[in-house]
Design an enzyme around this catalytic site. Structure first.
Site, PDB file in Angstrom:
ATOM      1  N   ASP A 187      35.815 -35.943   7.788  1.00 27.81           N
ATOM      2  CA  ASP A 187      37.199 -36.418   7.650  1.00 27.81           C
ATOM      3  C   ASP A 187      37.690 -37.242   8.828  1.00 27.81           C
ATOM      4  OD1 ASP A 187      37.344 -35.142   5.245  1.00 27.81           O
ATOM      5  OD2 ASP A 187      39.062 -33.869   5.753  1.00 27.81           O
ATOM      6  N   HIS A 245      22.588 -27.156 -26.642  1.00 31.56           N
ATOM      7  CA  HIS A 245      23.671 -26.825 -27.570  1.00 31.56           C
ATOM      8  C   HIS A 245      23.853 -25.311 -27.623  1.00 31.56           C
ATOM      9  CE1 HIS A 245      26.219 -27.032 -31.127  1.00 31.56           C
ATOM     10  NE2 HIS A 245      25.498 -26.042 -31.639  1.00 31.56           N
TER      11      HIS A 245
HETATM   12  C1  LIG Z   1      44.255 -27.845   0.598  1.00 27.62           C
HETATM   13  C2  LIG Z   1      42.964 -28.610   0.630  1.00 27.62           C
HETATM   14  C3  LIG Z   1      42.089 -28.518  -0.440  1.00 27.62           C
HETATM   15  C4  LIG Z   1      40.886 -29.215  -0.408  1.00 27.62           C
HETATM   16  N1  LIG Z   1      40.036 -29.103  -1.471  1.00 27.62           N
HETATM   17  C5  LIG Z   1      38.869 -29.773  -1.454  1.00 27.62           C
HETATM   18  C6  LIG Z   1      37.955 -29.653  -2.522  1.00 27.62           C
HETATM   19  O1  LIG Z   1      38.191 -28.938  -3.496  1.00 27.62           O
HETATM   20  N2  LIG Z   1      36.782 -30.328  -2.444  1.00 27.62           N
HETATM   21  C7  LIG Z   1      36.477 -31.128  -1.375  1.00 27.62           C
HETATM   22  O2  LIG Z   1      35.401 -31.728  -1.345  1.00 27.62           O
HETATM   23  N3  LIG Z   1      37.339 -31.271  -0.348  1.00 27.62           N
HETATM   24  C8  LIG Z   1      38.513 -30.615  -0.361  1.00 27.62           C
HETATM   25  N4  LIG Z   1      39.358 -30.726   0.701  1.00 27.62           N
HETATM   26  C9  LIG Z   1      38.958 -31.595   1.837  1.00 27.62           C
HETATM   27  C10 LIG Z   1      37.958 -30.877   2.733  1.00 27.62           C
HETATM   28  O3  LIG Z   1      38.525 -29.673   3.204  1.00 27.62           O
HETATM   29  C11 LIG Z   1      37.560 -31.776   3.873  1.00 27.62           C
HETATM   30  O4  LIG Z   1      37.077 -32.997   3.370  1.00 27.62           O
HETATM   31  C12 LIG Z   1      36.493 -31.144   4.749  1.00 27.62           C
HETATM   32  O5  LIG Z   1      36.917 -29.915   5.278  1.00 27.62           O
HETATM   33  C13 LIG Z   1      36.101 -32.089   5.887  1.00 27.62           C
HETATM   34  O6  LIG Z   1      35.120 -31.497   6.657  1.00 27.62           O
HETATM   35  P1  LIG Z   1      34.945 -31.861   8.198  1.00 27.62           P
HETATM   36  O7  LIG Z   1      33.741 -31.082   8.655  1.00 27.62           O
HETATM   37  O8  LIG Z   1      34.951 -33.306   8.395  1.00 27.62           O
HETATM   38  O9  LIG Z   1      36.247 -31.327   8.916  1.00 27.62           O
HETATM   39  P2  LIG Z   1      37.041 -29.954   8.908  1.00 27.62           P
HETATM   40  O10 LIG Z   1      36.691 -29.088   7.790  1.00 27.62           O
HETATM   41  O11 LIG Z   1      38.457 -30.338   9.097  1.00 27.62           O
HETATM   42  O12 LIG Z   1      36.521 -29.238  10.229  1.00 27.62           O
HETATM   43  C14 LIG Z   1      36.768 -29.755  11.500  1.00 27.62           C
HETATM   44  C15 LIG Z   1      36.724 -28.635  12.513  1.00 27.62           C
HETATM   45  O13 LIG Z   1      36.803 -29.196  13.815  1.00 27.62           O
HETATM   46  C16 LIG Z   1      37.580 -28.329  14.623  1.00 27.62           C
HETATM   47  N5  LIG Z   1      38.072 -29.103  15.778  1.00 27.62           N
HETATM   48  C17 LIG Z   1      38.948 -30.128  15.785  1.00 27.62           C
HETATM   49  N6  LIG Z   1      39.095 -30.624  17.030  1.00 27.62           N
HETATM   50  C18 LIG Z   1      38.297 -29.881  17.830  1.00 27.62           C
HETATM   51  C19 LIG Z   1      38.007 -29.903  19.224  1.00 27.62           C
HETATM   52  N7  LIG Z   1      38.553 -30.790  20.048  1.00 27.62           N
HETATM   53  N8  LIG Z   1      37.136 -28.984  19.701  1.00 27.62           N
HETATM   54  C20 LIG Z   1      36.560 -28.063  18.874  1.00 27.62           C
HETATM   55  N9  LIG Z   1      36.800 -28.011  17.558  1.00 27.62           N
HETATM   56  C21 LIG Z   1      37.655 -28.910  17.046  1.00 27.62           C
HETATM   57  C22 LIG Z   1      38.654 -27.835  13.693  1.00 27.62           C
HETATM   58  O14 LIG Z   1      39.210 -26.618  14.155  1.00 27.62           O
HETATM   59  C23 LIG Z   1      37.892 -27.675  12.391  1.00 27.62           C
HETATM   60  O15 LIG Z   1      37.396 -26.346  12.248  1.00 27.62           O
HETATM   61  C24 LIG Z   1      40.563 -30.022   0.711  1.00 27.62           C
HETATM   62  C25 LIG Z   1      41.434 -30.106   1.796  1.00 27.62           C
HETATM   63  C26 LIG Z   1      42.623 -29.408   1.754  1.00 27.62           C
HETATM   64  C27 LIG Z   1      43.541 -29.505   2.927  1.00 27.62           C
END
Ligand SMILES: Cc1cc2nc3c(=O)[nH]c(=O)nc-3n(C[C@H](O)[C@H](O)[C@H](O)COP(=O)(O)OP(=O)(O)OC[C@H]3O[C@@H](n4cnc5c(N)ncnc54)[C@H](O)[C@@H]3O)c2cc1C
Length: 465
Positions: A311, A444
């Site tokens: 993200d 089916h």
């Molecule tokens: C309500 C909701 C429902 C969703 N439903 C879906 C779904 O059904 N299907 C789907 O595919 N996606 C869904 N998503 C999107 C999905 O959650 C994200 O796309 C996904 O979590 C992204 O993964 P990521 O690893 O990039 O980041 P994240 O999951 O955001 O993880 C990033 C991590 O980095 C940590 N972090 C940040 N800065 C620092 C730092 N400086 N030092 C140490 N740690 C840090 C954070 O604490 C976090 O734990 C949903 C999102 C929301 C909000």
């Protein structure tokens, strides 16, 4: 302080980061992962999983009300919101704990603290107890994103909720306004509406679910309206007057006219912004555009040894995209030759009722891209399994290139389509044309037969319609 040396440091343990760490460790790298809050990131703790747990409660609740249709009886059907939320939180906790075990099993060293990059592969981790200094030739930034806040519409946790507040709702909204009709907004609208809230969804674009195929969005809109939701399109929430202990008066502009409507709860779901701050990215020379890190197709930031996935980088902002990038980046760092991700082959799923799922180009986008197209459709009402399930609402649509037979896109609305879409994703990955799909034998009685029929229909050969 002497830094502890690793081959790879991953900052952020969401589905992007923890998967990158596992794959890198499988490939023989010495890996550290840094996480400031919970293992599993937003996905497991505040996103994908806990929302699906809530939506499952809503689905069962809905089916209990339909018991008579199935020859069953269920009287005095009710719910306890605290118990519904507790189940969702317990599932998130269970899965987050599971990531801890996976890290141990894969010999990934976990540092719980806030990570900051200091250049030359050095990462400082600020913990409750002090600071750990780490060093590696490669750093993967996977710090994810948070809810976007618009001025005046900021969440306060009381009257105006972000997704985090909505996931741990302490009271059931009676009159709910959801701002934004992307997947997150629509899933919460669907949950609370099914549980009995009088729900309004406001969307600034000319239709809800703006990234979906126009026909699918129109079908979903009708279904939501039939369930009692109010849908306001081409509408903007200009102002929220908050009256603590009473509710919120929303000033909503539609077609140049502003009217006021009263709600007891507002959920703001107007998008996300990348967690780019405080990491030292700018000082390293990493480019950031509109709150997301700019990378090439291999997630390289342009700064040697620094990658960004999930993200925090470009969309689609989905967990499976983040994980796939995690694997790709780990293989690249380990000296492999992975294929870059194809954004048009990443499915999007919205777990509302009825569900929505899609992959590839919409009909409008296929035409705009200059394709001469063939379009097929098949309704749930024509499928035996759908009728047996009592789920005859929905349809499946396919978009083919008329010249080459390439499956350009597939779009679905109806029961369990989030489980079906993967069939078309595989087809796109294998660069399948209509010929192989027509040849394929579908079991089916299954909902998947509609996927076959929607292909047949594009070529004038549908059997059950
Ligand atoms: C309500 C909701 C429902 C969703 N439903 C879906 C779904 O059904 N299907 C789907 O595919 N996606 C869904 N998503 C999107 C999905 O959650 C994200 O796309 C996904 O979590 C992204 O993964 P990521 O690893 O990039 O980041 P994240 O999951 O955001 O993880 C990033 C991590 O980095 C940590 N972090 C940040 N800065 C620092 C730092 N400086 N030092 C140490 N740690 C840090 C954070 O604490 C976090 O734990 C949903 C999102 C929301 C909000």
């Amino acid at each position: 302080m002497v830094a502890t040396k690793f081959d790879l440091i991953v900052i952020g343990a969401g589905p992007g980061g923890y998967v990158a760490a596992i794959r890198a460790s499988q490939l023989g790298l010495k890996v550290a992962i840094v996480e400031r809050e919970h293992l599993g990131g937003i996905c497991l703790n505040w996103g994908c999983i806990p929302t699906k747990a809530l939506l499952r409660s809503a689905e069962v609740f809905h089916l209990m009300h339909r018991a008579k249709e199935f020859g069953l009886s269920a009287t005095g059907v009710s719910f306890d919101l605290a118990a519904v939320v507790a189940r969702s939180r317990a599932i998130a906790k269970q899965l987050s704990g599971g990531i801890g075990h996976l890290m141990k099993k894969n010999k990934v060293t976990v540092f719980m603290g806030v990570g900051t990059m200091a250049g030359d592969g050095r990462v400082s981790v600020r913990t409750d107890k002090g600071t750990d200094e780490l060093e590696a030739a490669n750093v993967v930034v996977a710090t994810g994103a948070r809810a976007r806040e618009l001025p005046g519409l900021e969440a306060d946790g009381d009257l105006v909720w972000s997704y985090r507040h909505a996931l741990v709702a302490k009271r059931m909204p009676k009159k709910l306004l959801v701002i934004g009709s992307g997947a997150i907004g629509i899933e919460f609208a669907s949950f609370f509406n099914t549980m009995g809230a009088d729900t309004t969804v406001v969307e600034v674009m000319d239709r809800i679910l703006p990234v979906e195929d126009a026909e699918i969005a129109a079908f979903a809109k009708k279904a939501f309206q039939k369930q009692g939701m109010t849908i306001l399109e081409k509408a903007t929430v200009k102002q929220l007057d908050r009256k603590p202990g009473v509710g919120v008066t929303a000033h909503i502009e539609t077609g140049g006219k502003v009217e006021t409507r009263d709600y007891d709860t507002v959920i703001s779901a107007v998008g996300i912004v990348g967690n780019t701050e405080g990491l030292g990215l700018e000082a390293l020379g990493v480019r950031i555009d509109r709150a997301h890190v700019v990378t090439d197709e291999y997630c390289r930031t342009g700064v040697a040894g620094v990658y960004a996935i999930g993200d925090i980088a470009a969309g689609p902002w989905l967990a499976h995209k983040a994980s796939h990038e995690g694997v790709m980046v780990a293989e690249l760092i380990a000296g492999g030759h992975p294929h870059p991700i194809k954004p048009n082959s990443i499915a999007g799923c919205t777990f509302c009722h009825p569900q929505i799922a899609s992959v590839g180009l919409t009909e409008d986008k296929a035409r705009a891209a200059g394709h001469d197209i063939k379009v097929g459709r098949f309704p749930f009402i024509g499928n035996g399994k759908a009728i047996a399930l009592g789920e005859s609402e929905g349809f499946i649509k396919t978009v083919f290139d008329a010249r080459t037979g390439e499956l350009l896109g597939a779009h679905m609305v109806g029961a369990e389509v989030t489980e079906l879409i993967q069939g078309y994703v595989v087809a796109r990955t294998l660069e399948t044309t209509e010929a192989e799909l027509i040849e394929t034998v579908f079991p089916h009685p299954t909902l998947s037969e509609m996927m076959h029929e929607a292909v047949l229909d594009a070529y004038g050969r549908a059997l059950h319609m």
